[in-house]
Design a protein around this motif. Structure first.
Motif, short mmCIF file in Angstrom:
data_model
loop_
_atom_site.label_atom_id
_atom_site.label_comp_id
_atom_site.label_asym_id
_atom_site.label_seq_id
_atom_site.Cartn_x
_atom_site.Cartn_y
_atom_site.Cartn_z
N VAL A 1 0.86 -1.18 0.00
CA VAL A 1 0.00 0.00 0.00
C VAL A 1 0.89 1.23 0.00
CG1 VAL A 1 -1.84 1.20 1.20
CG2 VAL A 1 -1.74 -1.28 1.29
N GLN A 2 0.58 2.17 -0.88
CA GLN A 2 1.45 3.34 -1.03
C GLN A 2 0.73 4.63 -0.63
OE1 GLN A 2 2.87 4.95 -5.02
NE2 GLN A 2 4.74 3.96 -4.28
N ALA A 3 1.43 5.42 0.18
CA ALA A 3 0.95 6.75 0.55
C ALA A 3 1.67 7.77 -0.32
CB ALA A 3 1.23 7.03 2.02
N GLN A 4 0.95 8.81 -0.75
CA GLN A 4 1.53 9.83 -1.61
C GLN A 4 1.12 11.22 -1.15
OE1 GLN A 4 0.48 9.10 -5.70
NE2 GLN A 4 2.08 7.56 -5.95
N ALA A 5 1.93 12.18 -1.51
CA ALA A 5 1.62 13.58 -1.24
C ALA A 5 2.23 14.43 -2.34
CB ALA A 5 2.15 14.01 0.12
N MET A 6 1.59 15.57 -2.64
CA MET A 6 2.09 16.45 -3.68
C MET A 6 1.85 17.90 -3.29
SD MET A 6 1.14 16.54 -7.76
CE MET A 6 1.92 14.98 -8.05
N GLY A 7 2.79 18.78 -3.66
CA GLY A 7 2.64 20.19 -3.35
C GLY A 7 3.80 21.00 -3.89
N GLY A 8 3.80 22.28 -3.55
CA GLY A 8 4.83 23.18 -4.08
C GLY A 8 6.08 23.27 -3.24
N SER A 9 6.07 22.64 -2.05
CA SER A 9 7.23 22.71 -1.17
C SER A 9 7.66 21.31 -0.77
CB SER A 9 6.89 23.51 0.09
OG SER A 9 7.83 23.28 1.12
N ALA A 10 8.95 21.03 -0.89
CA ALA A 10 9.46 19.71 -0.52
C ALA A 10 9.20 19.42 0.95
CB ALA A 10 10.94 19.61 -0.84
N ALA A 11 9.38 20.43 1.79
CA ALA A 11 9.20 20.24 3.23
C ALA A 11 7.75 19.91 3.56
CB ALA A 11 9.66 21.47 3.98
N SER A 12 6.82 20.68 2.97
CA SER A 12 5.41 20.45 3.28
C SER A 12 4.93 19.11 2.73
CB SER A 12 4.55 21.58 2.72
OG SER A 12 4.61 21.61 1.30
N VAL A 13 5.43 18.72 1.55
CA VAL A 13 5.04 17.44 0.95
C VAL A 13 5.51 16.28 1.82
CG1 VAL A 13 5.50 15.89 -0.98
CG2 VAL A 13 4.85 18.25 -1.41
N GLN A 14 6.73 16.36 2.29
CA GLN A 14 7.25 15.29 3.14
C GLN A 14 6.51 15.25 4.48
OE1 GLN A 14 11.78 14.45 2.52
NE2 GLN A 14 11.46 16.66 2.17
N GLU A 15 6.14 16.40 4.99
CA GLU A 15 5.38 16.43 6.23
C GLU A 15 4.03 15.74 6.04
OE1 GLU A 15 4.16 17.14 10.13
OE2 GLU A 15 6.15 17.21 9.20
N GLN A 16 3.35 16.04 4.92
CA GLN A 16 2.07 15.38 4.63
C GLN A 16 2.25 13.87 4.53
OE1 GLN A 16 -0.18 17.07 1.25
NE2 GLN A 16 1.19 18.85 1.38
N LEU B 1 -4.94 6.05 0.46
CA LEU B 1 -3.74 5.31 0.09
C LEU B 1 -4.08 4.39 -1.09
CD1 LEU B 1 -3.21 6.19 3.12
CD2 LEU B 1 -1.59 4.29 3.18
N GLY B 2 -3.09 4.13 -1.94
CA GLY B 2 -3.30 3.29 -3.12
C GLY B 2 -2.70 1.91 -2.94
N VAL B 3 -3.36 0.91 -3.50
CA VAL B 3 -2.87 -0.47 -3.43
C VAL B 3 -2.01 -0.75 -4.65
CG1 VAL B 3 -3.50 -2.90 -3.36
CG2 VAL B 3 -4.87 -1.23 -2.11
N VAL B 4 -0.76 -1.09 -4.41
CA VAL B 4 0.17 -1.44 -5.48
C VAL B 4 0.07 -2.93 -5.79
CG1 VAL B 4 2.58 -1.41 -6.20
CG2 VAL B 4 1.71 0.40 -4.74
N GLN B 5 -0.11 -3.74 -4.76
CA GLN B 5 -0.21 -5.19 -4.95
C GLN B 5 -1.08 -5.77 -3.86
OE1 GLN B 5 3.54 -7.42 -5.03
NE2 GLN B 5 2.54 -9.15 -4.06
N LEU B 6 -1.91 -6.73 -4.22
CA LEU B 6 -2.70 -7.49 -3.26
C LEU B 6 -2.81 -8.90 -3.81
CD1 LEU B 6 -4.39 -7.52 -0.64
CD2 LEU B 6 -6.39 -7.01 -2.06
N SER B 7 -2.06 -9.83 -3.24
CA SER B 7 -2.04 -11.19 -3.77
C SER B 7 -1.63 -12.18 -2.69
CB SER B 7 -1.08 -11.29 -4.95
OG SER B 7 0.24 -11.00 -4.53
N TYR B 8 -2.03 -13.43 -2.91
CA TYR B 8 -1.61 -14.51 -2.01
C TYR B 8 -0.31 -15.11 -2.52
CZ TYR B 8 -5.77 -14.87 0.94
OH TYR B 8 -6.75 -14.65 1.87
N GLU B 9 0.57 -15.44 -1.58
CA GLU B 9 1.82 -16.11 -1.89
C GLU B 9 1.98 -17.32 -0.97
OE1 GLU B 9 5.08 -13.41 -1.56
OE2 GLU B 9 4.22 -11.93 -2.94
N VAL B 10 2.92 -18.18 -1.31
CA VAL B 10 3.26 -19.31 -0.43
C VAL B 10 4.26 -18.81 0.59
CG1 VAL B 10 4.23 -21.63 -0.30
CG2 VAL B 10 2.85 -20.96 -2.28
N SER B 11 3.94 -18.96 1.86
CA SER B 11 4.83 -18.48 2.91
C SER B 11 6.14 -19.27 2.92
CB SER B 11 4.15 -18.59 4.28
OG SER B 11 3.87 -19.94 4.59
#
Length: 226
Positions: free
Chosen positions: A45-60, A126-136
């Motif tokens: 699962v991926q979290a993202q943020a976008m804006g005009g300031s690197a500091a504010s984007v990373q804070e989000q 948040l966006g889902v990048v992958q959702l799958s079953y695997e063999v443990s």
């Protein structure tokens, strides 16, 4: 000639060449395979943020990830870890900043709870990048050992059968090679692009599938006359 040396040479001539001439080397291979039900649910699962300031984007982004981590840790049976963190300039004039970080969530017995968690994180944006079953890993190791034993037993049985066809007796293997075989795993997911889509309101679905595990063994069987 020294009598001891002559005796040693005679023993060598009688034992080695004659024995080697009577042996036949039979090169064989066998493959065993079985289907194993995938038992571990994996969600990226991926979290993202976008804006005009690197500091504010990373804070989000940091706040989103911290909230997602707290929510995931509260679900019994779910294991959570963070993966790549990245920030970059985007836009036609390169005046915007985009940052993202991925969470890896896994569960075995708690797979239904993990699906509900993923749905809740989707609803938070948040966006889902992958959702799958695997063999443990534990199941994979156990099944691979079992498949290897099957392949070795088949190799030995074939050596005995072909030896009988040739009118000879199987006496063992000079060398055996074990190939780890193939094991299907999902490909690595590609990074998500920034999106303005509405958060998902319905939890996703996931069903386990059967995954093939195969092992190939090769051996040099020694056959001797009856």
């Amino acid at each position: 000639m020294n009598r001891l040396l002559a005796a040693a040479l005679a023993a060598l001539i009688l034992a080695s060449p004659a024995a080697a001439e009577r042996e036949t080397l039979l090169r064989l291979s066998e493959t065993a395979e079985r289907l194993v039900r995938a038992d571990e649910l994996v969600a990226l699962v991926q979290a993202q943020a976008m804006g005009g300031s690197a500091a504010s984007v990373q804070e989000q982004l940091n706040r989103k990830v911290a909230g997602a981590l707290a929510r995931a840790r509260a679900v019994p049976g779910v294991t959570v870890a963070t993966e790549g963190y990245a920030i970059r300039r985007v836009g036609d004039r390169r005046d915007q900043w985009q940052a993202g970080q991925t969470l890896r969530l896994t569960a075995i017995e708690a797979a239904p709870a993990l699906i509900e968690l993923v749905g809740a994180l989707q609803a938070e944006g948040l966006g889902v990048v992958q959702l799958s079953y695997e063999v443990s890993r534990p199941v994979e190791r156990r099944e691979r050992e079992a498949v290897t034993a099957e392949a070795l037993a088949a190799l030995k049985e074939r050596a005995e059968r072909l030896g009988a066809v040739l009118g000879m007796t199987f006496s063992g293997f000079r060398e055996v090679r074990v190939d780890s075989g193939r094991f299907a795993r999902p490909p690595a997911p590609a990074p998500m692009m920034a999106t303005t889509a509405e958060p998902a309101r319905t939890p996703p679905s996931a069903e386990p599938a059967d995954v093939p595990i195969a092992v190939t063994v090769e051996g040099d069987a020694i056959l001797k006359p009856r």
